[in-house]
Design a protein around this motif. Structure first.
Motif, PDB file in Angstrom:
ATOM      1  N   LEU A 100       0.830  -1.196   0.000  1.00 22.41           N
ATOM      2  CA  LEU A 100       0.000   0.000   0.000  1.00 22.41           C
ATOM      3  C   LEU A 100       0.870   1.254   0.000  1.00 22.41           C
ATOM      4  N   LYS A 101       1.932   1.212   0.797  1.00 20.82           N
ATOM      5  CA  LYS A 101       2.948   2.258   0.860  1.00 20.82           C
ATOM      6  C   LYS A 101       4.296   1.551   0.981  1.00 20.82           C
ATOM      7  N   HIS A 102       5.357   2.332   1.027  1.00 22.72           N
ATOM      8  CA  HIS A 102       6.679   1.726   1.143  1.00 22.72           C
ATOM      9  C   HIS A 102       6.814   0.900   2.420  1.00 22.72           C
ATOM     10  N   VAL A 139      -5.421  -9.497  -4.725  1.00 27.33           N
ATOM     11  CA  VAL A 139      -5.696  -8.157  -4.206  1.00 27.33           C
ATOM     12  C   VAL A 139      -4.830  -7.149  -4.955  1.00 27.33           C
ATOM     13  N   THR A 140      -5.372  -5.944  -5.149  1.00 26.03           N
ATOM     14  CA  THR A 140      -4.619  -4.867  -5.779  1.00 26.03           C
ATOM     15  C   THR A 140      -5.137  -3.532  -5.264  1.00 26.03           C
ATOM     16  N   HIS A 141      -4.361  -2.480  -5.473  1.00 24.05           N
ATOM     17  CA  HIS A 141      -4.793  -1.135  -5.097  1.00 24.05           C
ATOM     18  C   HIS A 141      -4.959  -0.305  -6.353  1.00 24.05           C
ATOM     19  N   HIS A 142      -5.719   0.772  -6.224  1.00 27.04           N
ATOM     20  CA  HIS A 142      -5.900   1.714  -7.333  1.00 27.04           C
ATOM     21  C   HIS A 142      -4.554   2.373  -7.630  1.00 27.04           C
ATOM     22  N   ARG A 193      -4.187   4.933  -3.522  1.00 31.70           N
ATOM     23  CA  ARG A 193      -3.821   3.670  -2.879  1.00 31.70           C
ATOM     24  C   ARG A 193      -4.694   3.316  -1.687  1.00 31.70           C
ATOM     25  N   HIS A 194      -5.499   4.245  -1.232  1.00 31.36           N
ATOM     26  CA  HIS A 194      -6.435   3.915  -0.152  1.00 31.36           C
ATOM     27  C   HIS A 194      -7.600   3.080  -0.667  1.00 31.36           C
ATOM     28  N   MET A 195      -7.768   3.005  -2.003  1.00 32.99           N
ATOM     29  CA  MET A 195      -8.822   2.174  -2.570  1.00 32.99           C
ATOM     30  C   MET A 195      -8.252   0.822  -2.979  1.00 32.99           C
ATOM     31  N   ASP A 223     -12.461   1.359   0.981  1.00 35.21           N
ATOM     32  CA  ASP A 223     -11.768   2.633   1.157  1.00 35.21           C
ATOM     33  C   ASP A 223     -11.025   2.498   2.480  1.00 35.21           C
ATOM     34  N   LEU A 224      -9.711   2.340   2.452  1.00 37.89           N
ATOM     35  CA  LEU A 224      -8.942   2.060   3.664  1.00 37.89           C
ATOM     36  C   LEU A 224      -8.874   3.250   4.619  1.00 37.89           C
TER      37      LEU A 224
END
Length: 355
Positions: free
Chosen positions: A172-174, A214-217, A221-223, A237-238
Motif C-alpha cells: 500500500l505504501k513503502h 488483491v490490488t490497489h488503485h 492507494r487507499h482504494m 476505502d482504507l
C-alpha cells in the motif's frame, strides 16, 4: 474482437504472465511461468509491434528451467524480476542481452526455503509484492517475509503472521502491506512497527470466502480491490475500512487475478478459473461525473468504485474472448495490449484493446 486476439500454444500450463515494463511504449516482450510439471519453465516471448501483419504471433526468445510450480512473477525494474514457487523459495533473475533475439534469463540471487515446515520440508510461497527493490513474500505457513534485492539475508520475518494460509499480498505504501488469507481475513501491516501484530484487520465479506488476489488503485492507494474464491469483487476505502464499500458478484468461479490499467485506471481487467477474462470500463461514469450528470449526492472528485449504487448499475463489462473450458490463471496489461495465460497450455495476446 476475435481478429485482435493472437493465441500461441505453450506446451505447459501457464500460471503467471507479465509484460516487461517499458516507460513510454507498449512492451514487445512478456514472460510466462508454468506449473504442474516435473520441471517448470520461465519463458521469454517476443510479440513484435507489426500492426500491418495480422499473422504475427508471439515467439519464444529464451527459456529457463525452474524447480516447483511458479506461483508469482513480479518485475522490480525493466530487466530484473522475482519469482516464487511451491518449493518455498524466491529467486531474483534478470533478462540479459541488449537485443531481444539474444536475450537470456540469468539467476542473480536466491532466497531458499524462506517458507518451510518446522519438522522439515518446504512449503509453498503463495504470493509476492514489490515496491522498488523491496519484496514481500507470503506463504501457506502463514509467514510474511520482507526481502530486498540488495542483500541475501531477509530483512524481516514475521512468523505466524496468520494462523492459516496466506493467499495474496500487495504494497500500500513503502512501509505498509496488505495480506489476505484462506478465510477471507485481510490484514494491514506497518513494516516500521517492530511489534509483529497487524495495524488493522477486517473481513473480505460477511462469509468466510477466501481472498484469491488483491490490488490497489494506481493513483488512490487507499482504494483496494480484492478477488474472492467465490468469484466476487470487494472494494474498500482504507480510510474507513471496517466494512467494504462495494461488493460485486462477478465471475462464476474464483478470481485468479485483477489489474487496473496503470495509465488509465478507469479500466480494470479480471480473469477467473471459470475461463473468463473481462474488461471493466468506468470511463462513461467518469464522463458523467465530470459533466455533472451523476446523482447530486455523489461527489464529483470521488472514485466511482467507492459508490456501491453507481458501481453496480453503471459499470460496463466486456468479455475479451469467449469463455474457455480451462482456468485463466493470470493476466497483464501494457498500453493497449493485454496478455493472459491458461491451463489449456496457451497464451493469448489481445492487441488494440479499446480504452
Amino acid at each position: 474482437m476475435e481478429d485482435k486476439v493472437h493465441g500461441v500454444f505453450v506446451g505447459e500450463k501457464v500460471s503467471k504472465v507479465r509484460w516487461k515494463p517499458e516507460d513510454l511504449v507498449e512492451s514487445d516482450i512478456f514472460l510466462t511461468g508454468s506449473w504442474d510439471n516435473e520441471t517448470n519453465h520461465l519463458v521469454l516471448w517476443l510479440y513484435p509491434p507489426n500492426e500491418d501483419d495480422a499473422d504475427i504471433y508471439p515467439c519464444t526468445i529464451g527459456t529457463h528451467p525452474y524447480d516447483g510450480d511458479i506461483t508469482e512473477l513480479k518485475f522490480i525494474n525493466s530487466n530484473m524480476f522475482v519469482v516464487s514457487s511451491t518449493v518455498g523459495s524466491v529467486k531474483l533473475l534478470k533478462i540479459d542481452g541488449k537485443e531481444p533475439c539474444l536475450a537470456a534469463l540469468k539467476e542473480v540471487m536466491s532466497w531458499d526455503d524462506i517458507h518451510f515446515l518446522s519438522v522439515g520440508g518446504h512449503i509453498p510461497c503463495t504470493g509476492l509484492a514489490v515496491f522498488e527493490e523491496d519484496i514481500v513474500s507470503v506463504g501457506e505457513d502463514g509467514c510474511l517475509c520482507l526481502l530486498t534485492a540488495r542483500q541475501k539475508m531477509p530483512v524481516r520475518r514475521i512468523e505466524g503472521a496468520d494462523s492459516c494460509s496466506l493467499r495474496c499480498v500487495c504494497f500500500l505504501k513503502h512501509n505498509e502491506v496488505l495480506t489476505g488469507n484462506l478465510r477471507g481475513q485481510m490484514k494491514v501491516w506497518d513494516l516500521k512497527n517492530a511489534v509483529n501484530k497487524p495495524a488493522s484487520t477486517f473481513m473480505l465479506s460477511g462469509e468466510q470466502t477466501g481472498a484469491s488476489c488483491v490490488t490497489h488503485h494506481p493513483t488512490q492507494r487507499h482504494m483496494v480491490l480484492a478477488g474472492g474464491e467465490d468469484g466476487s469483487l470487494t472494494v474498500w476505502d482504507l480510510r474507513h475500512h471496517t466494512f467494504p464499500v462495494t461488493l460485486l458478484s462477478a465471475h462464476s468461479d474464483a478470481v485468479s487475478e485483477l489489474q487496473f490499467h496503470p495509465d488509465r485506471p478507469e479500466h480494470l481487467f479480471t480473469c477467473s478459473t471459470s475461463g473468463e477474462i473481462w474488461h471493466w470500463n468506468t470511463s462513461s461514469m467518469s464522463r458523467s461525473a465530470h459533466l455533472g450528470t451523476m446523482p447530486s449526492e455523489f461527489p464529483r472528485d470521488e472514485n466511482l468504485w467507492l459508490n456501491s449504487d453507481v458501481a453496480k448499475h453503471r459499470l460496463e463489462v466486456f468479455t475479451l474472448m469467449p469463455q474457455l473450458h480451462k482456468p485463466i490463471n493470470s493476466l497483464d496489461v501494457s498500453k493497449n495490449r493485454v496478455v493472459c495465460g491458461c491451463d489449456n497450455e496457451a497464451v493469448y495476446v489481445f492487441k488494440n484493446v479499446v480504452l
